[in-house]
Enzyme design. Structure first.
Site, PDB file in Angstrom:
ATOM      1  CG  LEU A 145       9.257 -28.885  -1.225  1.00  0.00           C
ATOM      2  CD1 LEU A 145       9.715 -29.156   0.198  1.00  0.00           C
ATOM      3  CD2 LEU A 145       9.263 -30.172  -2.041  1.00  0.00           C
ATOM      4  CG  HIS A 146       4.428 -23.240  -2.956  1.00  0.00           C
ATOM      5  ND1 HIS A 146       3.898 -21.969  -2.951  1.00  0.00           N
ATOM      6  CD2 HIS A 146       5.101 -23.355  -4.138  1.00  0.00           C
ATOM      7  CE1 HIS A 146       4.230 -21.340  -4.064  1.00  0.00           C
ATOM      8  NE2 HIS A 146       4.958 -22.154  -4.797  1.00  0.00           N
ATOM      9  CG  ASN A 147       4.550 -25.170  -7.330  1.00  0.00           C
ATOM     10  OD1 ASN A 147       3.775 -24.234  -7.194  1.00  0.00           O
ATOM     11  ND2 ASN A 147       5.794 -25.009  -7.746  1.00  0.00           N
ATOM     12  CE  LYS A 163      -0.878 -28.725   3.479  1.00  0.00           C
ATOM     13  NZ  LYS A 163      -1.321 -29.814   4.380  1.00  0.00           N
ATOM     14  CD  GLU A 164       2.266 -21.397   0.132  1.00  0.00           C
ATOM     15  OE1 GLU A 164       3.409 -21.596   0.597  1.00  0.00           O
ATOM     16  OE2 GLU A 164       2.054 -21.216  -1.076  1.00  0.00           O
TER      17      GLU A 164
END
Length: 352
Positions: free
Chosen positions: A251-253, A316-317
């Site tokens: 998901l962080h991608n 995003k983180e």
């Protein structure tokens, strides 16, 4: 303001890794004279000495008064054969041309418009409009893709111990466990080795599955009777029916819109469970997300990684609250979060 020169140590570490200095010193018993290192690497002795002198000032390598350099714990992980090597992770710095993308770091800082060019990531701005995952898959970037894949495995290996020790995976020992976009299935193979009653599914893009099948046939023959290799695209095709749906460092991608789409695609697989004759387990389907989560006390490198994701792929983180919102908008209910050593957290969610 010393951090303004941070780019220099990054570049020096990259160049020393590319030259395989740590490997060369290790092969010679752990210590070498600078003149010998320069001769083996075909480099200028004075300039190489200045590279290494700077690296030692940052705690990488050790130097003796007589000009002999030695490995230490920080340089040894640059060796290709170290169990926790980051050799390819360092080479990835140049393989994905990170410096050229950082040049445009503030490119998408301005308010977005409907103009497609202004919606590009800094990486795409530096690469004629081609985004990272498309660019790395181009035929001419085959060697770069190999470095990328190896670097992802190295990064996973560096955090696996924390994940294994700080989260109870044994509760899933009798489940059908789907690793969604799990690369060549390194984490899945280790879980299946630990839990002989677990059934696994590796769900990936066709070209990745091809590599995975070869890897498992060579390294994990004993697991082949319990694993399925399924080709698919998590933006389009739901993974096969299962008890556990696992997303690690996925998901962080992606920005929120695409992350929600991925989660919705996985959520749609739950509907297939009821219609599947394969599902004999009474385990309630569950989603597990492994990602870095931003907390108030997060160290600075987490925020640095967040900016890197913004720069490279508009990812995003996220904070715990941001994760909960993603889940709520995609048909999942947040259950709990477990922080693990190594910087990752395991987020559990049930289908709504």
């Amino acid at each position: 303001m010393n951090e303004m020169g941070g780019f220099m140590i990054t570049r020096v570490i990259y160049e020393l890794t590319k030259l395989e200095i740590a490997d060369i010193i290790k092969a010679q018993g752990g210590k070498m004279n600078i003149s010998e290192i320069a001769k083996v690497t075909g480099t200028d002795e004075d300039k190489l000495n200045r590279f290494l002198r700077f690296a030692t000032s940052k705690g990488i390598f050790r130097v003796h008064d007589d000009g002999i350099y030695a490995n230490n714990s920080q340089s040894l992980i640059l060796c290709k054969d170290h169990p926790n090597t980051i050799h390819n992770a360092i080479l990835l710095y140049e393989a994905v041309e990170y410096p050229s993308a950082v040049k445009y770091l503030a490119y998408n800082l301005k308010l977005q418009t409907d103009n497609k060019k202004e919606q590009m990531t800094p990486f795409a701005k530096a690469h004629n409009g081609i985004e990272l995952f498309e660019w790395i898959s181009l035929p001419e970037n085959k060697e770069r893709q190999e470095i990328f894949n190896k670097a992802m495995v190295e990064q996973d290996n560096a955090t696996d111990n924390g994940l294994y020790q700080d989260y109870d995976w044994s509760q899933y020992c009798n489940t059908k466990f789907v690793d969604v976009a799990g690369g060549i299935g390194g984490f899945l193979s280790q879980l299946m080795t630990r839990y002989p009653t677990m059934k696994g599914v590796l769900y990936e893009l066709p070209k990745v599955i091809e590599m995975s099948e070869q890897t498992w046939s060579t390294n994990h023959k004993q697991l082949l009777n319990r694993v399925q290799f399924v080709r698919g695209d998590f933006f389009i095709n739901p993974p096969p029916p299962a008890d556990i749906y696992f997303l690690r460092s996925i998901l962080h991608n992606w920005p929120d819109e695409q992350a929600i789409k991925i989660l919705k695609t996985v959520r749609s697989a739950i509907h297939l469970n009821n219609a599947s004759s394969e599902m004999t387990s009474y385990f309630k389907p569950k989603l597990l997300i492994v990602d870095r989560v931003i907390y108030d006390e997060s160290p600075s490198h987490v925020y640095q990684l967040d900016l890197m994701m913004m720069c490279m792929c508009n990812g995003k983180e996220r904070t715990k609250s941001e994760m909960e919102k993603l889940l709520d908008k995609s048909g999942w209910k947040f259950i709990k979060i477990t922080s693990c050593r190594g910087g990752f957290s395991v987020i559990e969610a049930d289908p709504l």
